[in-house]
Design a protein around this motif. Structure first.
Motif, short mmCIF file in Angstrom:
data_model
loop_
_atom_site.label_atom_id
_atom_site.label_comp_id
_atom_site.label_asym_id
_atom_site.label_seq_id
_atom_site.Cartn_x
_atom_site.Cartn_y
_atom_site.Cartn_z
N ALA A 98 -47.40 7.55 11.96
CA ALA A 98 -47.87 6.73 12.93
C ALA A 98 -48.69 7.12 14.06
CB ALA A 98 -46.94 5.49 13.40
N SER A 99 -48.13 8.15 14.63
CA SER A 99 -48.68 9.09 15.60
C SER A 99 -50.10 9.34 15.41
CB SER A 99 -47.82 10.24 15.98
OG SER A 99 -48.24 11.12 17.07
N ASN A 111 -36.56 9.50 7.31
CA ASN A 111 -37.58 8.51 6.88
C ASN A 111 -38.17 7.92 8.20
OD1 ASN A 111 -37.16 8.63 4.23
ND2 ASN A 111 -35.90 6.91 4.18
N ARG A 112 -37.31 7.89 9.22
CA ARG A 112 -37.83 7.31 10.41
C ARG A 112 -38.61 8.43 11.16
NH1 ARG A 112 -35.85 3.53 14.41
NH2 ARG A 112 -36.72 3.98 16.29
N ARG A 113 -38.10 9.68 11.01
CA ARG A 113 -39.06 10.49 11.76
C ARG A 113 -40.42 10.59 11.03
NH1 ARG A 113 -41.63 14.74 10.68
NH2 ARG A 113 -40.71 14.62 8.36
N ARG A 114 -40.38 10.55 9.62
CA ARG A 114 -41.66 10.68 9.09
C ARG A 114 -42.64 9.25 9.31
NH1 ARG A 114 -41.72 9.90 2.72
NH2 ARG A 114 -39.79 10.93 3.03
N VAL A 115 -41.89 8.10 9.54
CA VAL A 115 -42.86 7.03 9.82
C VAL A 115 -43.54 7.27 11.14
CG1 VAL A 115 -42.87 4.82 10.48
CG2 VAL A 115 -41.72 5.53 8.48
N LEU A 166 -49.26 1.71 7.05
CA LEU A 166 -48.69 2.84 7.78
C LEU A 166 -47.48 3.29 6.96
CD1 LEU A 166 -47.92 4.46 10.25
CD2 LEU A 166 -46.75 2.51 10.90
N MET A 167 -46.91 2.40 6.26
CA MET A 167 -45.68 2.74 5.43
C MET A 167 -45.99 3.48 4.09
SD MET A 167 -43.05 2.12 7.37
CE MET A 167 -41.56 2.07 6.21
N LYS A 168 -47.23 2.78 3.59
CA LYS A 168 -47.83 3.46 2.32
C LYS A 168 -48.06 4.91 2.58
CE LYS A 168 -51.50 2.68 -1.05
NZ LYS A 168 -52.58 1.89 -1.69
N ALA A 169 -48.83 5.07 3.79
CA ALA A 169 -49.44 6.47 4.14
C ALA A 169 -48.10 7.32 4.22
CB ALA A 169 -49.92 6.57 5.42
N ALA A 170 -46.88 6.66 4.87
CA ALA A 170 -45.75 7.64 4.97
C ALA A 170 -45.02 7.84 3.65
CB ALA A 170 -44.79 6.97 5.81
N GLN A 213 -35.83 0.36 10.07
CA GLN A 213 -35.85 1.50 10.92
C GLN A 213 -36.24 0.88 12.43
OE1 GLN A 213 -35.28 4.58 10.33
NE2 GLN A 213 -34.95 4.39 8.29
N PHE A 214 -37.17 -0.26 12.64
CA PHE A 214 -37.75 -0.62 14.02
C PHE A 214 -37.65 -2.04 13.97
CE2 PHE A 214 -40.08 3.11 12.09
CZ PHE A 214 -39.88 3.97 13.05
#
Length: 198
Positions: free
Chosen positions: A20-21, A12-16, A36-40, A50-51
């Motif tokens: 984001a990148s 999940n962290r990798r996907r976020v 951002l989270m919705k897109a992920a 996660q952050f």
């Protein structure tokens, strides 16, 4: 069960970070955490597991963008490393392409993050060195025997930025072509000083 949960959290962290990148390059770091989270494909609340902050994510997203294979070559066409002029020409053509203009989220992180880092110099402090190294590395790919490539790279980033700002107007393509022409002419003119004899 705990291992699966930890593995999923890492995924999940990798996907976020990857999302984001891409989104930060395309739309700027003002993209909201919720969007951002919705897109992920994750919940808003999951972000804070996660952050520590959005600033931490900005740092990671910039670092991720530079760590991606081919981060400096948007089309990623293979060129033999034994042909430096062909490599340079491919980089120029790919960088100053309509594809790269229209796909900022998948393109070069140097142009993609320039405006945000310029506006918020303290926002992504850990990423500043990564960014500076990225600038130097791409410029070095344009270098010739008597030119460090920095001015050429500035031409490319400036032309791409202007082309994105004028997209939809014929001027956009004119800007890309003008920069390609200038850099190609510059290349053919560069060997001349070496022809002088004592």
């Amino acid at each position: 069960m705990g291992r699966v949960s930890q593995a999923q959290a890492q995924e999940n962290r990798r996907r976020v970070v990857a999302t984001a990148s891409r989104m930060f390059r395309e739309k700027g770091t003002t993209v909201s955490v919720a969007d951002l989270m919705k897109a992920a494909g994750l919940t808003h609340g999951g972000f804070y597991k996660q952050f520590d902050s959005k600033e931490d994510l900005v740092d990671e997203a910039i670092t991720h963008a530079f760590d991606e294979p081919g981060a400096h070559s948007p089309v990623r066409r293979p060129v033999p490393p034994t042909e430096p002029e062909a490599t340079r020409q491919t980089l120029i053509d790919d960088y100053l392409s309509v594809w790269h203009r229209d796909h900022a989220g998948e393109g070069c992180p140097v142009s993609g993050f320039a405006a945000d880092l310029g506006r918020e110099p303290d926002q992504a402090t850990r990423a500043h060195q990564v960014y500076a190294n990225g600038v130097r590395n791409l410029a070095a790919q344009l270098a010739t025997a008597d030119d460090d490539g920095m001015a050429q790279f500035c031409t490319m980033v400036g032309a791409l930025t202007l082309a994105r700002a004028t997209r939809g107007n014929p001027l956009s393509e004119e800007l890309l072509q003008a920069a390609r022409t200038a850099l190609t002419q510059n290349s053919t003119a560069q060997p001349e000083p070496q022809q002088h004899t004592d």
